[in-house]
Design an enzyme around this catalytic site. Sequence first.
Site, PDB file in Angstrom:
ATOM      1  N   TRP A 170       6.715  23.785  67.206  1.00  0.00           N
ATOM      2  CA  TRP A 170       5.630  23.162  67.943  1.00  0.00           C
ATOM      3  C   TRP A 170       5.341  23.946  69.229  1.00  0.00           C
ATOM      4  O   TRP A 170       6.247  24.337  69.957  1.00  0.00           O
ATOM      5  CB  TRP A 170       5.997  21.712  68.303  1.00  0.00           C
ATOM      6  CG  TRP A 170       4.972  21.054  69.153  1.00  0.00           C
ATOM      7  CD1 TRP A 170       3.788  20.505  68.758  1.00  0.00           C
ATOM      8  CD2 TRP A 170       5.006  20.900  70.578  1.00  0.00           C
ATOM      9  NE1 TRP A 170       3.083  20.020  69.833  1.00  0.00           N
ATOM     10  CE2 TRP A 170       3.812  20.247  70.968  1.00  0.00           C
ATOM     11  CE3 TRP A 170       5.933  21.253  71.558  1.00  0.00           C
ATOM     12  CZ2 TRP A 170       3.526  19.933  72.292  1.00  0.00           C
ATOM     13  CZ3 TRP A 170       5.645  20.947  72.879  1.00  0.00           C
ATOM     14  CH2 TRP A 170       4.457  20.286  73.248  1.00  0.00           C
ATOM     15  N   LYS A 445     -11.635  14.727  64.368  1.00  0.00           N
ATOM     16  CA  LYS A 445     -10.382  15.471  64.530  1.00  0.00           C
ATOM     17  C   LYS A 445      -9.291  14.639  63.861  1.00  0.00           C
ATOM     18  O   LYS A 445      -8.919  13.575  64.353  1.00  0.00           O
ATOM     19  CB  LYS A 445     -10.074  15.696  66.005  1.00  0.00           C
ATOM     20  CG  LYS A 445      -8.827  16.551  66.277  1.00  0.00           C
ATOM     21  CD  LYS A 445      -8.576  16.656  67.780  1.00  0.00           C
ATOM     22  CE  LYS A 445      -7.368  17.515  68.100  1.00  0.00           C
ATOM     23  NZ  LYS A 445      -7.644  18.955  67.964  1.00  0.00           N
ATOM     24  N   ASP A 447      -5.598  14.035  62.809  1.00  0.00           N
ATOM     25  CA  ASP A 447      -4.276  14.450  63.273  1.00  0.00           C
ATOM     26  C   ASP A 447      -3.179  13.938  62.338  1.00  0.00           C
ATOM     27  O   ASP A 447      -3.395  13.046  61.499  1.00  0.00           O
ATOM     28  CB  ASP A 447      -4.037  13.948  64.696  1.00  0.00           C
ATOM     29  CG  ASP A 447      -3.208  14.903  65.543  1.00  0.00           C
ATOM     30  OD1 ASP A 447      -2.435  15.697  64.964  1.00  0.00           O
ATOM     31  OD2 ASP A 447      -3.324  14.858  66.786  1.00  0.00           O
ATOM     32  N   ASP A 515      -1.007  23.023  69.998  1.00  0.00           N
ATOM     33  CA  ASP A 515      -1.139  22.187  71.196  1.00  0.00           C
ATOM     34  C   ASP A 515      -0.934  22.995  72.467  1.00  0.00           C
ATOM     35  O   ASP A 515      -1.201  22.496  73.566  1.00  0.00           O
ATOM     36  CB  ASP A 515      -0.114  21.053  71.157  1.00  0.00           C
ATOM     37  CG  ASP A 515      -0.563  19.885  70.290  1.00  0.00           C
ATOM     38  OD1 ASP A 515      -1.728  19.861  69.870  1.00  0.00           O
ATOM     39  OD2 ASP A 515       0.272  18.992  70.026  1.00  0.00           O
TER      40      ASP A 515
END
Length: 692
Positions: A170, A445, A447, A515
């Site tokens: 991540w 969007k 997720d 992110d």
Amino acid sequence: MLEIGADGRTWLLTGPRSGYALRLTENDELLHLHWGPRIALADAEELAARQQLPYWPFEAPVDGHEEYPVEGGPRFARPALSVRTDERRGTEWTFREYEADGDELRLRFADDGLGITLHYRMRDDVIERWVTLANDGPEVELLRADSATWTLPPRAEEAAWRLSQLHGRWAAESRLVRGDLTYGEKVIGSRRGHTGHQHLPWVALDTDATEERGEVYGCALGWSGSWRIAVAQLPDARVQITGGAGYDESGLLRLDTGETFTTPVFAGLWSDGGHGGASRAWHAYQRTYVIPDADQDRPVLFNSWEATEFDISEEQQGTLARRAAAIGVELFVVDDGWFGARTSDRAGLGDWTPNPDRFPKGLKPLADYVRTLGMQFGIWVEPEMINPDSELYRAHPEWAQFQPGRKRTELRNQLVLNLAREDVQEYLWERLDTLLSSAPIDYVKWDFNRCFTDAGWPGEPYPQKLWVEHVRAFYALLDRLRAAHPGVAFESCSGGGGRIDLGVMARTDQVWTSDNTDPLDRLAIQHGFSQIHPARTMAAWVTDSPNNQLNGRVSTLRFRFVSAMAGVLGVGGDLTEWTEEELAEAGSWVELYKEIRPVVQRGDLYRLRPPTGGLSAVQYVHGDEIVVLAWLQAQHYGEAPAPLRLRGLDPTETYECRETGESHRGAVLLHHGLRTGLRGDFDATVIRLRRT
């Protein structure tokens, strides 16, 4: 183009620069013949006539030569297909027939009641391969059903194969690493229920390729669940690449009489243009055959997450929308926090209706207001997840994945919905269809913020099927929503880049790359992403400085914009805190991006220098237009940035640099434009050229 030998047992698929040939022996052994430069059918038939399977004690002659190794008989290489019934395990197939349907070749085999069809289709120089399994007999369990096995040509022992892959975690996805392939197996994949941040389902192999020269073989899997790719160097030094859905052999599905399973596509590409040439071929393939509406440029968006997180209101979003419109944003997106009791990440997932305190009349008034400002309107959703603190969970706790008698593991305070259940599928369809019909919504969007951990299905006789059925239901739901709402664009997100693959890209318009929005970190992430996927899909934001999400790094607005302009530009900072000078500068960068957008999103990409420190740069070529984005991380006193030699240009033509007014003939060497555009450490510049 598909050509077939005179005896109907040799097949040759030919693209603009490459060819792929295979042969069926009299013993129904399907053997690989050729993958590489174009050859004629006569050449393929000569290869078939000369092919001799070697004998070596304790080895299987077919290992390393079969197109699709099955489990059973004298084989020791990794099987692509492993099945069992109540009576036995393994496959003994016989050839039934072939079918040529345009550019698609279908080879049909059978083993008792199980039909096995191998599919081949040449798309330019990318070969798509997949398998259909149809059961007309008693129940059969698919322990493993890979999409394809790719066989590389033999190389001299001193010419060692080198493996390229994209690894990460991540906020540090898509990190490119290359290393020598050794004897044995290298296995990458995901056992997390989604594609994963840890590896992208892509590998490339070469022996001596550079960025622009040499042969490269690449393979990419189109599957958004758990997956595995195994690269094996066998005892005789031959190399095979096997890949497909699922991580192990614990079982994919059971097929009852009359049921079928079609594997995802495992695509392969040969290029003699080095790693850069292979990337451009992958990009062209995706823009032409995979990405929906790839000929339409993606708009500049604003996303509210980093500005507001969960603390949102209609009035506040309107304020942000006005500022976004003023700098030229074309799409305004309300992120998490608009629905249910979603005031933190502890509640609300599953309740897809607007929060009545924050949006008392629903989303339509805000969406209409955004439209009056000249922008499109978008929202964030996470349909596959559920909070225990939600109306949906209180009504249907059995809809979550869980193992009976075990604790339900919460990650980010949420559980995973069992999307394999038909009632869950219908609930999500009804909620999302109603939502998209309730307001003028142009963009979603989508997720996916946690992995599978308790993938159980109490009461289901074969619960492990949810690993496959969840992905198939996810695809079906997206397909259904796109058909019902053709004007809505979708972005794939999974805590950043946790669900990026050819399967999801066939159903979404762009992906959230990471992110991590730090502009320097993003250069390495975007460099890795570009090995396989095009800039047209790569969402990138300009956010605040210092970077308050991760590392606190301070960067100029200029560096942040040029970093994000390498893909689909977005803005994610708190515009209410930006000064008038910053807003004005942002507006000029957005205006410049719109000018160069067709070149960036549709052009051919050349990686001029990797982001390893000092100067890095990428170049895009589209028709007569050339755009160079360059970043200078640091330089020593008295040193100017080293010149850049551009690529992909006609050596007989003249190119004019718009930034300096200089004209260049032939191979362009950028020097003055860099010296005037890059003024010091942590700087960036955009250089435009046009063929005159």
